[in-house]
Design a protein around this motif. Sequence first.
Motif: not given
Length: 167
Positions: A139-148
């Motif tokens: 969802g909405d987060t200021p952190l980078p989201g990475l594909d596990l």
Amino acid sequence: MKVFGFAGWSGSGKTTLLCKLIPELVSRGVSVSTLKHAHHNFDVDKPGKDSYEHRQAGASEVMISSGNRWALMHELRGAEEPKVEELIDKMSPVDLLLIEGFKKSAHPKLEIHRPAVGKPLLYPDDPHVVAIACDQALGDTPLPGLDLNDVGGIADFIIAHCGLAHA
């Protein structure tokens, strides 16, 4: 020595990711060591072995050595568990020390999150989480989201975050 951690609830896939990530980093010329926190009573020794018997007899430390490896076991004997910084100081220098667990310690971490585990994110309660790797869109987060599942992309992120320019 750069330090980077992996935190997440039990069953999130921290060990699985590390076992894929270590050879990826090593193939890029990064020397890697690991430090793993265990929440339970563990033993790397077996009853009946000389080193086990030495500890049972009261030795504070027992070192085992062979032509292939050496290991030092230190018995706390009721003393407080060492802080992660004290354990890091005991490690031989490498380019990158990867820490699994120790989620309350103040080193930069990648949060490993799987919604199927049924637990909340550690972020934002942990200010040391610098990115989140997940097996689903976050969802909405200021952190980078990475594909596990993108081990190469996670390696790229860690190398950049830690400033390992030679890798």
